[in-house]
Design an enzyme around this catalytic site. Structure first.
Site, short mmCIF file in Angstrom:
data_model
loop_
_atom_site.label_atom_id
_atom_site.label_comp_id
_atom_site.label_asym_id
_atom_site.label_seq_id
_atom_site.Cartn_x
_atom_site.Cartn_y
_atom_site.Cartn_z
N ASP A 34 0.81 -1.22 0.00
CA ASP A 34 0.00 0.00 0.00
C ASP A 34 0.84 1.26 0.00
O ASP A 34 2.03 1.22 0.25
CB ASP A 34 -0.87 0.01 1.26
CG ASP A 34 -2.16 -0.74 1.05
OD1 ASP A 34 -2.49 -1.04 -0.10
OD2 ASP A 34 -2.83 -1.03 2.05
N LYS A 56 -3.67 3.37 -2.86
CA LYS A 56 -4.71 4.30 -3.31
C LYS A 56 -4.33 5.69 -2.82
O LYS A 56 -3.97 5.86 -1.67
CB LYS A 56 -6.06 3.92 -2.73
CG LYS A 56 -6.52 2.54 -3.11
CD LYS A 56 -7.91 2.30 -2.54
CE LYS A 56 -8.12 0.86 -2.16
NZ LYS A 56 -7.93 0.53 -0.80
N MET A 169 -7.32 9.20 9.39
CA MET A 169 -7.85 9.70 8.12
C MET A 169 -8.71 10.94 8.32
O MET A 169 -9.73 11.12 7.64
CB MET A 169 -8.68 8.60 7.41
CG MET A 169 -7.87 7.39 7.05
SD MET A 169 -8.86 6.10 6.27
CE MET A 169 -9.62 5.33 7.68
N1 SAH Z 1 -4.04 0.14 9.17
C1 SAH Z 1 -3.46 1.41 9.51
C2 SAH Z 1 -4.41 2.56 9.32
C3 SAH Z 1 -4.89 2.77 7.91
S1 SAH Z 1 -5.86 4.21 7.73
C4 SAH Z 1 -2.92 1.36 10.94
O1 SAH Z 1 -3.21 0.40 11.68
O2 SAH Z 1 -2.16 2.24 11.30
C5 SAH Z 1 -4.64 5.40 7.29
C6 SAH Z 1 -4.49 6.43 8.39
O3 SAH Z 1 -3.59 5.97 9.37
C7 SAH Z 1 -3.92 7.75 7.93
O4 SAH Z 1 -4.89 8.57 7.36
C8 SAH Z 1 -3.41 8.32 9.23
O5 SAH Z 1 -4.47 8.85 10.01
C9 SAH Z 1 -2.91 7.07 9.94
N2 SAH Z 1 -1.45 6.86 9.78
C10 SAH Z 1 -0.84 5.77 9.28
N3 SAH Z 1 0.50 5.89 9.36
C11 SAH Z 1 0.74 7.09 9.94
C12 SAH Z 1 1.92 7.79 10.32
N4 SAH Z 1 3.15 7.28 10.13
N5 SAH Z 1 1.79 9.01 10.89
C13 SAH Z 1 0.58 9.55 11.10
N6 SAH Z 1 -0.57 8.93 10.77
C14 SAH Z 1 -0.50 7.70 10.21
#
Ligand code: SAH
Length: 255
Positions: A34, A56, A169
């Protein structure tokens, strides 16, 4: 028929991968990854591993979910070990649940390898504990993606009494989310943190209040985690401590 591994890639820092994720990546024949997966992580794969980007962009779907599902099916028929690598944990807002159901429906063997989710690790790296005795006994994690538009799945009133609220998000809708939370009865003075690119070298923290975010949303870029609650105040203490290597008077000395 091969096996599909739904693997969590952690929040960004490659050192936050699990040992199990690294082991599976080393043996993978194919990796479908991803947008939020740090590309450094792909260097754990062997030389002839096929790497397929299926990320995406927000608002612009490079590959629709049906297409990703179709690819999973195709690769699982051709190769032994297919890795579906997702940011954070595969079952937290990553559509991992949908993919698991799809694989099960098609009789494809699969395994879920949990990852370090951004919802807790990103605040942690910014010095924000989600729980803190006497301050926060509960937290909730919610998507901010559905604050706008027709598919309004989130009822913000249900988060009125949660001590700490973590929004993933949520960058695009941050002003609207803050307004919804104030309308739901949360204190407009409540502190809010945005942690951009958490756990990476480019991590940036923006501190504000619900009132301010509702009125004039601060500049923040995705990916970011939004944290609402009094625990955000701890960020300053941790930051001051790390900068001065001493604790402010009266803090942290008790039991
Ligand atoms: N499965 C992922 C989340 C997917 S949704 C998890 O468990 O972390 C994607 C969202 O995750 C982004 O919009 C943001 O809000 C958050 N996110 C993921 N990686 C991040 C990072 N390194 N720093 C800040 N926000 C992050």
């Amino acid at each position: 028929m091969g096996k599909v591994y739904l693997v969590g890639a952690g929040p960004g820092d490659p050192e936050l991968l699990t040992l199990k994720a690294v082991k599976i990546l080393k043996e993978a024949d194919v990796v479908l990854y991803d947008r939020l997966v740090n590309e450094e992580i792909l260097s754990f794969t062997k030389g002839d591993c096929i790497k397929v980007y299926v990320g995406k962009e927000e608002g612009r779907h490079t590959l629709p979910q049906e297409e990703i599902n179709r690819l999973l099916l195709r690769y699982a028929r051709l190769y032994d070990r297919v890795v579906r690598l997702k940011g954070g944990d595969p079952f937290i807002f990553g559509r991992g649940g949908e993919e698991a159901l799809f694989l099960a429906r098609h009789g494809i063997p699969f395994e879920v390898v949990p990852g370090v989710s951004s919802f807790h690790s990103v605040p942690a790296c910014a010095g924000i504990p989600l729980t803190l005795r006497g301050v926060s006994s509960s937290f909730a994690v919610v998507t901010g993606h559905e604050a706008n538009g027709k598919r309004k799945a989130v009822d913000w009133r249900s988060f009125k009494d949660v001590d700490t609220l973590v929004v993933l998000m949520g960058v695009r809708n941050r002003g609207k989310i803050a307004k919804e939370l104030i309308d739901a009865g949360r204190d407009p003075e409540e502190p809010v943190a945005f942690v951009e690119r958490g756990t990476t070298e480019d991590q940036r923290v923006v501190i504000s209040t619900l009132k301010e975010v509702a009125k004039d949303p601060p500049e923040v870029y995705p990916p970011a985690v939004m944290v609402v609650g009094r625990v955000v105040e701890v960020h300053h203490i941790v930051k001051d401590f790390l900068e001065n290597l001493k604790l402010p008077e009266g803090i942290g000395h008790g039991r």
